[in-house]
Design a protein around this motif. Structure first.
Motif, PDB file in Angstrom:
ATOM      1  N   GLY A 150     -52.802 108.723  28.755  1.00  0.00           N
ATOM      2  CA  GLY A 150     -53.477 107.743  29.600  1.00  0.00           C
ATOM      3  C   GLY A 150     -53.246 107.940  31.080  1.00  0.00           C
ATOM      4  N   VAL A 151     -52.623 109.059  31.462  1.00  0.00           N
ATOM      5  CA  VAL A 151     -52.397 109.346  32.878  1.00  0.00           C
ATOM      6  C   VAL A 151     -53.700 109.846  33.492  1.00  0.00           C
ATOM      7  N   THR A 152     -54.176 109.148  34.499  1.00  0.00           N
ATOM      8  CA  THR A 152     -55.429 109.505  35.154  1.00  0.00           C
ATOM      9  C   THR A 152     -55.147 110.160  36.496  1.00  0.00           C
ATOM     10  N   MET A 153     -55.821 111.276  36.739  1.00  0.00           N
ATOM     11  CA  MET A 153     -55.636 112.027  37.975  1.00  0.00           C
ATOM     12  C   MET A 153     -56.957 112.145  38.715  1.00  0.00           C
ATOM     13  N   LYS A 154     -56.868 112.281  40.029  1.00  0.00           N
ATOM     14  CA  LYS A 154     -58.062 112.547  40.828  1.00  0.00           C
ATOM     15  C   LYS A 154     -58.458 113.997  40.605  1.00  0.00           C
ATOM     16  N   LEU A 155     -59.634 114.220  40.058  1.00  0.00           N
ATOM     17  CA  LEU A 155     -60.053 115.560  39.650  1.00  0.00           C
ATOM     18  C   LEU A 155     -60.017 116.549  40.795  1.00  0.00           C
ATOM     19  N   SER A 156     -60.636 116.240  41.897  1.00  0.00           N
ATOM     20  CA  SER A 156     -60.743 117.193  43.003  1.00  0.00           C
ATOM     21  C   SER A 156     -59.369 117.583  43.534  1.00  0.00           C
ATOM     22  N   GLN A 157     -58.442 116.633  43.610  1.00  0.00           N
ATOM     23  CA  GLN A 157     -57.108 116.935  44.120  1.00  0.00           C
ATOM     24  C   GLN A 157     -56.304 117.733  43.101  1.00  0.00           C
ATOM     25  N   LEU A 158     -56.478 117.415  41.822  1.00  0.00           N
ATOM     26  CA  LEU A 158     -55.781 118.155  40.769  1.00  0.00           C
ATOM     27  C   LEU A 158     -56.180 119.625  40.798  1.00  0.00           C
ATOM     28  N   LEU A 159     -57.474 119.895  40.968  1.00  0.00           N
ATOM     29  CA  LEU A 159     -57.959 121.272  41.001  1.00  0.00           C
ATOM     30  C   LEU A 159     -57.501 121.997  42.261  1.00  0.00           C
TER      31      LEU A 159
END
Length: 328
Positions: free
Chosen positions: A264-273
């Motif tokens: 259930g850990v949600t990450m900001k996609l653009s920053q993760l990439l």
């Protein structure tokens, strides 16, 4: 007509009811997908013997749990399956630093889709960048390309790209020519050579076929990873993501710029990439895959044992390089 067992919330408890509804909706995987796609029925929130439910029009009711039945949405029509879920653009991220090669993602996928053991829709490969380095693991699903070669060569429009980014196969249209398999540069499609196993047929029962569920399957047709679109319509994760004990797989909506793992850990996609130097497999081919990989730069599990030969070579001293013979 209103059921006698259902009643509107008490006026004095209205703020509390609103908070409970907001908390329930926040737990949905992808925003409004729990209530999307024209679903008719009640989504249940259990609290003891009494059950609070949210209706499809957004109202909150309370009823006895014994008077409610589990809601199972009917399969969508083929036209709806071809359009996809409006406003979504699904994407997957795989963290190679977390993957320990357990293949639980594969097992979850096969259990979900009743696939045979010789057809692993998500394969896990052991990779090695050099002879003396420790291996890492590379899970490979279908990449659901934005520029998919497979859809361009299908003579009967059986494989298609949806507006939400998912590529599916309609086995009711597939003629088994395997042109899509020849066009796919990732080898992620499989031909169904045999009749379904009787145990699988019994487990499926009288389920109605839908391109979104990929079963009941047919001999002589092509199949592949589908990102579990029937689960997505219910606000649930794809089977491979929820089945990963290492939280190595993330899934989400690119339009919302967010991806979530099994915990259930949600990450900001653009920053993760960006922060992890993400890459896409064979993206130089121009296929524009919707699956991103994070390189295994920081392992989250003990490195697999290296082969005996590699260990011996690593520990072997090079001639002239011991401390007694070095000269300045």
């Amino acid at each position: 007509m209103q059921d006698d067992n259902l009643k509107d919330p008490n006026t004095e408890n209205l703020p509390e009811k609103k908070n409970e509804r907001r908390d329930f909706l926040r737990k949905s995987l992808l925003g409004g997908t729990v209530l999307a796609a024209g679903a008719i029925g009640l989504n249940k929130v259990f609290a003891g013997d009494k059950v609070k439910v949210v209706s499809s029009d957004g109202k909150v009711y309370e009823a006895s749990s014994g008077n409610l039945k589990e809601f199972h949405p009917a399969p969508v029509t083929n036209d709806e399956a071809r359009k996809g879920i409006a406003g979504k653009k699904f994407v997957m991220v795989i963290d190679e630093g977390k993957c320990d090669g357990c293949k639980k993602c594969t097992e979850a996928c096969q259990a979900m889709h009743y696939t045979e053991s010789d057809r692993e829709w998500i394969k896990v490969f052991t990779m090695k960048d050099a002879e003396a380095t420790a291996p890492y693991f590379f899970p490979k699903p279908c990449f659901h390309c934005d520029n998919p070669p497979c859809t361009k060569v299908c003579p009967v429009n059986a494989t298609f790209k949806r507006q939400d980014g998912i590529v599916l196969i309609d086995n009711e249209r597939c003629i088994g020519c395997r042109m899509c398999m020849a066009a796919c540069p990732y080898s992620t499609r499989f031909f169904n050579w045999s009749h379904p196993d009787p145990k699988q047929t019994a487990a499926i029962g009288d389920a109605v076929y839908s391109p979104e569920s990929s079963y009941p399957r047919r001999m002589g047709t092509v199949e592949k990873c589908d990102f579990c679109p029937d689960m997505l319509r219910q606000g649930k994760m794809p089977a491979c993501v929820s089945g990963c004990p290492m939280d190595a797989l993330y899934f989400g909506d690119q339009n919302e710029d967010a991806v979530t793992n099994a915990s259930g850990v949600t990450m900001k996609l653009s920053q993760l990439l960006e922060d992890n130097a993400a890459y896409r497999h064979l993206e130089e081919l121009g296929t524009e895959p919707r699956v991103y990989y994070l390189p295994p730069k920081n392992r989250k599990y003990p490195a697999p044992e290296m082969k005996k030969e590699a260990k011996e070579k690593k520990n072997k001293k090079l001639p002239g390089m011991d401390s007694g013979s070095m000269q300045m």
